[in-house]
Structure formats: structure tokens, C-alpha cells
Design a protein around this motif. Structure first.
Motif, PDB file in Angstrom:
ATOM      1  N   GLU A  14     101.990 -15.604  81.077  1.00 61.44           N
ATOM      2  CA  GLU A  14     102.517 -15.937  82.396  1.00 61.44           C
ATOM      3  C   GLU A  14     104.021 -15.701  82.444  1.00 61.44           C
ATOM      4  N   SER A  16     105.688 -13.527  80.777  1.00 65.31           N
ATOM      5  CA  SER A  16     105.910 -12.091  80.846  1.00 65.31           C
ATOM      6  C   SER A  16     105.799 -11.590  82.284  1.00 65.31           C
ATOM      7  N   VAL A  17     104.753 -12.007  82.980  1.00 70.01           N
ATOM      8  CA  VAL A  17     104.558 -11.572  84.373  1.00 70.01           C
ATOM      9  C   VAL A  17     105.709 -12.051  85.247  1.00 70.01           C
ATOM     10  N   VAL A  18     106.048 -13.330  85.145  1.00 68.63           N
ATOM     11  CA  VAL A  18     107.141 -13.885  85.954  1.00 68.63           C
ATOM     12  C   VAL A  18     108.464 -13.213  85.599  1.00 68.63           C
ATOM     13  N   SER A  19     108.691 -12.962  84.331  1.00 68.48           N
ATOM     14  CA  SER A  19     109.943 -12.334  83.907  1.00 68.48           C
ATOM     15  C   SER A  19     110.067 -10.910  84.438  1.00 68.48           C
ATOM     16  N   HIS A  20     108.956 -10.176  84.481  1.00 65.65           N
ATOM     17  CA  HIS A  20     108.988  -8.822  85.064  1.00 65.65           C
ATOM     18  C   HIS A  20     109.401  -8.891  86.532  1.00 65.65           C
ATOM     19  N   TYR A  21     108.854  -9.858  87.256  1.00 62.13           N
ATOM     20  CA  TYR A  21     109.245 -10.024  88.657  1.00 62.13           C
ATOM     21  C   TYR A  21     110.717 -10.415  88.771  1.00 62.13           C
ATOM     22  N   ARG A  22     111.157 -11.285  87.885  1.00 70.07           N
ATOM     23  CA  ARG A  22     112.572 -11.694  87.913  1.00 70.07           C
ATOM     24  C   ARG A  22     113.487 -10.499  87.665  1.00 70.07           C
ATOM     25  N   GLY A  24     112.820  -7.437  88.374  1.00 70.45           N
ATOM     26  CA  GLY A  24     112.786  -6.656  89.618  1.00 70.45           C
ATOM     27  C   GLY A  24     113.717  -7.220  90.674  1.00 70.45           C
ATOM     28  N   LEU A  25     113.729  -8.530  90.819  1.00 74.21           N
ATOM     29  CA  LEU A  25     114.630  -9.164  91.786  1.00 74.21           C
ATOM     30  C   LEU A  25     116.090  -8.963  91.402  1.00 74.21           C
ATOM     31  N   GLU A  28     117.040  -5.443  92.325  1.00 74.26           N
ATOM     32  CA  GLU A  28     117.284  -5.325  93.766  1.00 74.26           C
ATOM     33  C   GLU A  28     118.653  -5.878  94.132  1.00 74.26           C
ATOM     34  N   GLN A  39     115.507  -8.298  80.390  1.00 76.44           N
ATOM     35  CA  GLN A  39     114.656  -7.197  79.918  1.00 76.44           C
ATOM     36  C   GLN A  39     114.677  -7.108  78.398  1.00 76.44           C
TER      37      GLN A  39
END
Length: 183
Positions: A14, A16-22, A24-25, A28, A39
Motif C-alpha cells: 500500500e 508503494s502505491v501511495v508513494s507513487h501517487y505522491r 506524481g503529485l 505536477e 523516488q
């Protein structure tokens, strides 16, 4: 874990998934240093997960091990993108590692993408600028792409054309500098 920004025990997937989104943010928001920091944590996590699979040959890998190596390759490549955006020459090392990892698991599409990015890095970053490896990596990307991948192949041809244009500009500048007319 709020104290370390790392995963809680038993919640690594979980995280890992949240960190990938973070990441991405952060990208941006163009917060490159924070995106790079997070990363790097993802790369370290992926490297730990892939450690056992990295000791095996391709024939010995099961789908889980292959996926662990692919996850590491994608994470290392993403770190390279972040470093390239910051104009850091270290991006080449990450891209090369990513290409090696994709090659190791026989992922030609993944390797082609990383090779393309390496070609750009050798053309665009002043500290790395060297048109020979830019051309070599661009050609490698083209070789790896399927005939049906018209967009990818077209991008490779465009990048190879850009290398030729840069070689011409450098040659012309060299002639102008030496007092020889180019017209």
C-alpha cells in the motif's frame, strides 16, 4: 510511517502505491527535490524486493521474480526522469541500470523506452553532451521497437535526425570558429 516516510510493517504494498501517487503529485507541483527523495525510497524498496530475483537467471525466474525486477527497472527509470528534469548527469546511470534490468527480463519495450531517454540525456544535458552515445542509444531504441510501433519508431527516427542536425551545427561552428567560411 510519519517519522520516516517509509512503509509501516505489513503495509509495504500500500505504501508503494501511495508513494507513487505522491511522487506524481510532487512532479505536477515541480517539486523536484522532494520527488527525487521519495523516488529514491521507492527504488530502495524495489531493490530489496528484487534482491532474490536478481540472483537468478531468466530461466529460473517465476512471474513474481520477473515482476519484482520489472518494478525495480521502472522505479530506477522514474528516478532517471526526475534527475533529468533537474539537469543532473546522474540520470544516465539510472537509465543504464534500467536498460540492463529490462534486458535481463527480456522486456524489449521497456528497454527501448529507457534507451530513447538515454539518447535524449546525452544530447540535452551539457555535462553529458556526447553525440556518439546519443546516436548509439537512439539506434538501440529503434532496433528494439516492433515494426508495428510506428509512433515509437517515428520518435526514434526524429531523434536520430536531431543528432544529425546537432553534428552539422557543431561542424559549422567549428569551421566558423577557425575563420573558414561555411558559405
Amino acid at each position: 510511517d510519519p517519522a520516516t516516510d517509509g512503509p509501516l510493517a505489513g503495509r509495504e504494498e500500500e505504501w508503494s502505491v501511495v508513494s507513487h501517487y505522491r511522487v506524481g503529485l510532487l512532479l505536477e507541483a515541480r517539486n523536484w527535490p522532494e520527488a527525487e527523495r521519495l523516488q529514491r525510497m521507492l527504488v530502495d524498496w524495489a531493490r530489496q524486493r528484487a534482491a532474490g530475483a536478481l540472483r537468478l537467471s531468466l530461466g529460473q525466474l517465476d512471474p513474481t521474480g520477473r515482476n519484482a525486477i520489472r518494478t525495480l527497472a521502472v522505479s530506477v527509470e522514474a528516478l532517471g526522469h526526475i534527475q533529468q528534469e533537474q539537469r543532473q548527469p546522474e540520470c544516465a546511470g539510472g537509465y543504464e541500470e534500467g536498460a540492463d534490468l529490462f534486458r535481463r527480463i527480456g522486456d524489449q519495450q521497456g528497454e527501448a523506452g529507457v534507451a530513447f531517454n538515454l539518447g535524449h540525456a546525452y544530447m540535452d544535458l551539457p555535462e553529458l553532451r556526447d553525440l556518439d552515445p546519443a546516436e548509439r542509444w537512439s539506434r538501440r531504441s529503434l532496433e528494439l521497437r516492433a515494426e508495428e510501433d510506428r509512433l515509437g519508431r517515428g520518435r526514434c527516427h526524429a531523434q536520430l535526425g536531431a543528432v544529425v542536425v546537432e553534428r552539422f551545427r557543431e561542424a559549422r561552428a567549428s569551421l566558423d570558429f577557425h575563420g573558414t567560411s561555411v558559405t
